[in-house]
Design an enzyme around this catalytic site. Sequence first.
Site: not given
Length: 161
Positions: A53-55, A58
């Site tokens: 999810v972070c990838t 961002l």
Amino acid sequence: MAAGPSLGTPAPDFTLPGGVLSGDAFDRADYTLSAARGRALVLAFYPGDNTTVCTKQLCSYSSGMETFEGLDAEVWGISPQGVDSHESFARTYGLRMPLLADEGREIARAYGVAAPGIGVRRAVFLIGPDGVLRWKHVALLGATFQSLSTLADQLSGIKKA
């Protein structure tokens, strides 16, 4: 978990090490919130480099940098990983915003987003050019993130205020 700063109050100042991908170079520097005054600032707290999810989050913000620049705003990503991890993450995905290392989670605690077990809750804080907190979203589970269009709408509101 502490509540963090309230809307309409000055955002807690900080200085963190970080870096930004600039062409082939990863330019390392210290980033100080109060030094960024004069432009709106998006602080995107995220749990970890190279996580699914972070990838997605961002990469979405990085591909929308022209939108943020058009609203006279900067985006800083903040997570507990070190600058070396951030450099690898930025290079792997071509991320174009500064990634800051809050290894001791002091800034996450100041913003009320430190969380036992996961380290840091996914959260976004929009800070006006005057250093005042104008909008925030703190995720309970962090499986989703605030979209580029949501942030652009909120930033547009800040510019009109």
